[in-house]
Write an enzyme that holds these catalytic residues in place. Structure first.
Site, PDB file in Angstrom:
ATOM      1  N   ARG A  37      28.034  44.202  33.667  1.00 48.86           N
ATOM      2  CA  ARG A  37      27.520  44.251  35.382  1.00 48.86           C
ATOM      3  C   ARG A  37      26.684  45.090  34.934  1.00 48.86           C
ATOM      4  O   ARG A  37      25.385  45.506  35.557  1.00 48.86           O
ATOM      5  CB  ARG A  37      28.697  45.040  35.529  1.00 48.86           C
ATOM      6  CG  ARG A  37      29.830  44.575  36.131  1.00 48.86           C
ATOM      7  CD  ARG A  37      31.133  44.485  36.358  1.00 48.86           C
ATOM      8  NE  ARG A  37      31.757  43.977  38.523  1.00 48.86           N
ATOM      9  CZ  ARG A  37      33.387  43.997  38.032  1.00 48.86           C
ATOM     10  NH1 ARG A  37      33.628  45.400  38.168  1.00 48.86           N
ATOM     11  NH2 ARG A  37      33.400  43.607  39.446  1.00 48.86           N
ATOM     12  N   LYS A 200      48.248  32.879  41.154  1.00 54.38           N
ATOM     13  CA  LYS A 200      48.692  32.410  42.099  1.00 54.38           C
ATOM     14  C   LYS A 200      47.796  31.829  43.432  1.00 54.38           C
ATOM     15  O   LYS A 200      47.020  32.256  43.522  1.00 54.38           O
ATOM     16  CB  LYS A 200      49.088  33.869  42.628  1.00 54.38           C
ATOM     17  CG  LYS A 200      50.277  34.513  42.261  1.00 54.38           C
ATOM     18  CD  LYS A 200      51.288  36.052  42.830  1.00 54.38           C
ATOM     19  CE  LYS A 200      51.766  37.130  42.154  1.00 54.38           C
ATOM     20  NZ  LYS A 200      52.116  38.181  42.486  1.00 54.38           N
ATOM     21  N   GLY A 354      35.686  37.323  37.679  1.00 51.72           N
ATOM     22  CA  GLY A 354      36.866  37.311  36.921  1.00 51.72           C
ATOM     23  C   GLY A 354      36.991  36.994  35.325  1.00 51.72           C
ATOM     24  O   GLY A 354      36.182  36.962  35.251  1.00 51.72           O
ATOM     25  N   GLY A 377      37.092  39.696  43.018  1.00 52.59           N
ATOM     26  CA  GLY A 377      37.518  39.250  44.246  1.00 52.59           C
ATOM     27  C   GLY A 377      36.615  39.564  46.238  1.00 52.59           C
ATOM     28  O   GLY A 377      36.845  39.298  46.562  1.00 52.59           O
TER      29      GLY A 377
HETATM   30  P1  AMP Z   1      44.275  34.827  38.962  1.00 52.62           P
HETATM   31  O1  AMP Z   1      43.818  37.257  38.762  1.00 52.62           O
HETATM   32  O2  AMP Z   1      44.730  34.469  39.819  1.00 52.62           O
HETATM   33  O3  AMP Z   1      42.698  34.027  38.474  1.00 52.62           O
HETATM   34  O4  AMP Z   1      44.813  34.763  37.852  1.00 52.62           O
HETATM   35  C1  AMP Z   1      44.339  34.924  36.456  1.00 52.62           C
HETATM   36  C2  AMP Z   1      45.736  35.160  35.725  1.00 52.62           C
HETATM   37  O5  AMP Z   1      46.318  33.290  35.888  1.00 52.62           O
HETATM   38  C3  AMP Z   1      45.595  34.307  33.995  1.00 52.62           C
HETATM   39  O6  AMP Z   1      46.081  35.733  33.752  1.00 52.62           O
HETATM   40  C4  AMP Z   1      46.038  33.252  33.747  1.00 52.62           C
HETATM   41  O7  AMP Z   1      46.844  33.808  32.642  1.00 52.62           O
HETATM   42  C5  AMP Z   1      46.796  33.050  34.602  1.00 52.62           C
HETATM   43  N1  AMP Z   1      47.511  31.792  34.326  1.00 52.62           N
HETATM   44  C6  AMP Z   1      47.244  30.069  34.867  1.00 52.62           C
HETATM   45  N2  AMP Z   1      47.804  29.629  34.553  1.00 52.62           N
HETATM   46  C7  AMP Z   1      49.187  29.922  34.525  1.00 52.62           C
HETATM   47  C8  AMP Z   1      49.715  29.609  34.684  1.00 52.62           C
HETATM   48  N3  AMP Z   1      50.384  28.447  34.898  1.00 52.62           N
HETATM   49  N4  AMP Z   1      50.650  29.870  34.665  1.00 52.62           N
HETATM   50  C9  AMP Z   1      51.561  31.528  34.577  1.00 52.62           C
HETATM   51  N5  AMP Z   1      49.956  32.382  33.993  1.00 52.62           N
HETATM   52  C10 AMP Z   1      49.010  30.881  34.447  1.00 52.62           C
END
Ligand code: AMP
Length: 397
Positions: A37, A200, A354, A377
């Site tokens: 950044r 999520k 991210g 974000g």
């Molecule tokens: P996000 O912040 O929603 O983009 O999520 C990123 C996070 O999702 C990372 O830390 C990954 O470890 C987690 N992640 C990806 N796939 C899975 C999974 N199948 N089960 C649990 N966590 C996951």
């Protein structure tokens, strides 16, 4: 860009108040652990001093929540910036607003640079407090926002402060980010493939909805696939699931159609959320109790990679699995390589910051991606079709 840019401003002998996003990870020793950044803001900073302006840089770092936390001081960031500018003096002051800061800035010569202390040491920053914004505005003659990563937040340094300037411009990083992200929403070249993962589904629903009409294919991976499998009525063992979003997932599947929105055809499951847990590849409808999804499987990798490589426009946000644990990083790494291959073949590829940006960097593939956003974000909100307050507050071109 539909807003003024730094190029439209005359900065000679002006105090240029610049909101940058130097919210960087620090190492245990307190040094900058990842300077992407900071490097991304260098064109703006260089332009200002080369044009004879004084650059007054302000940023937040971490979440001190209105308290002065020495471990979140920007002093090491100033030191790092000095190093990136080849030893050029970067002044630092352990305060953000007030008479002492104004005096120090007043004593600087044109072409000098100063970095202020962490904006979030003041509660007024995230509260968009008008008094704090006015105190910041006293520090500059013109205002530039180059902090794309914070543009989705209406804070004193991104929105409140702009009320006090006649002309507020975006910096070069802001311009570049908006250029590449706009291409995704306005006339993207087809086939347009979106790859969405992460933990999520919440937070990605509006992205999926806004991209549905623009993309040819949406590939779903990561933890959020679990909620889609649950929407199909499948038992998914101990996998991550958002019960309250199962209905939304079902609606997305039927609205968009499973021809266009693909789910993994196989998954890597583990017996525990641990790096050294037992693991196996199974069909997603065959997950036994006690097992959980940790990554997409090899057949899904092959299917997704083929779609990505055929794409002329590719947008990716969110890892395909728990990529922080090496045994479950295979899907993410393979699709990072596929995205790089798409770029090699002439596609425009955009990574939404991210974790995904981190994964691409760890694979040393950053150079083979058209644009890796500095704002996780902010880029997601942009792709959702929302107006970013920090951008809206800039002067129209
Ligand atoms: P996000 O912040 O929603 O983009 O999520 C990123 C996070 O999702 C990372 O830390 C990954 O470890 C987690 N992640 C990806 N796939 C899975 C999974 N199948 N089960 C649990 N966590 C996951």
């Amino acid at each position: 860009m539909k807003k003024l840019t730094l190029r439209d401003l005359d900065v000679k002998e002006k105090r240029v108040l610049v909101r940058v996003d130097f919210n960087v990870p620090l190492s245990d020793a307190g040094t900058v652990a990842d300077d992407k950044r900071i490097r991304a803001a260098l064109p703006t900073i260089r332009h200002i001093y080369e044009a004879g302006g004084t650059a007054i840089l302000m940023t937040h770092l971490g979440r001190p929540k209105g308290k002065v936390l020495p471990e979140l001081s920007l002093a090491p960031v100033a030191e790092h910036l000095r190093h990136l500018l080849g030893g050029r003096t970067v002044n630092f002051i352990d305060a953000t607003v007030g008479e002492r800061v104004e005096k120090r800035i007043g004593a600087l010569a044109p072409g000098e640079i100063i970095l202020l202390e962490n904006l979030r040491f003041h509660e007024g920053e995230t509260a968009n407090d008008p008094d704090f914004a006015a105190a910041l505005a006293r520090l500059g003659d013109v205002y530039v926002n180059d902090a794309f990563g914070t543009a989705h937040r209406a804070h004193a340094s991104t929105v409140g402060v702009t009320r006090h300037f006649e002309r507020c411009a975006g910096g070069f990083l802001m311009e570049k980010e908006l250029d590449y992200l706009s291409r995704l929403l306005e006339k993207p070249e087809s086939p347009f493939v979106a790859l969405l993962g992460g933990a999520k589904i919440s937070g990605k629903i509006d992205v999926i909805r806004n991209l549905a009409g623009r993309t040819d294919t949406i590939l779903i991976g990561g933890g959020m696939a679990g909620t889609f499998f649950a929407a199909r009525g499948w038992a998914i063992g101990d996998s991550l699931v958002e019960e309250e979003k199962i209905n939304v997932a079902r609606a997305l599947l039927s609205d968009i159609g499973e021809e266009k929105m693909l789910l993994p055809v196989d998954v890597v499951v583990a017996s525990a959320f641990r790096e050294n847990a037992a693991r196996r590849v199974v069909a997603p409808e065959k997950i036994e109790p006690g097992w959980r999804i940790m990554d997409i499987g090899p057949a899904s990798v092959e299917l997704y990679a083929a779609k990505i490589v055929e794409g002329r426009t590719v947008f990716w946000n969110g890892p395909m699995g728990v990529f922080e644990m090496p045994p479950f990083s295979t899907g993410t790494r393979a699709l990072a390589e596929a995205t790089a291959r798409a770029t090699d073949g002439g596609a425009v590829t955009v990574i939404g910051g991210g974790d995904t940006a981190r994964a691409v960097r760890e694979e040393d593939l950053e150079e083979r991606i058209t644009h890796v956003s500095t704002g996780g974000g902010a880029s997601l909100e942009f792709v959702e079709g929302r107006e970013l307050p920090g951008v809206a507050a800039l002067t129209d071109a």
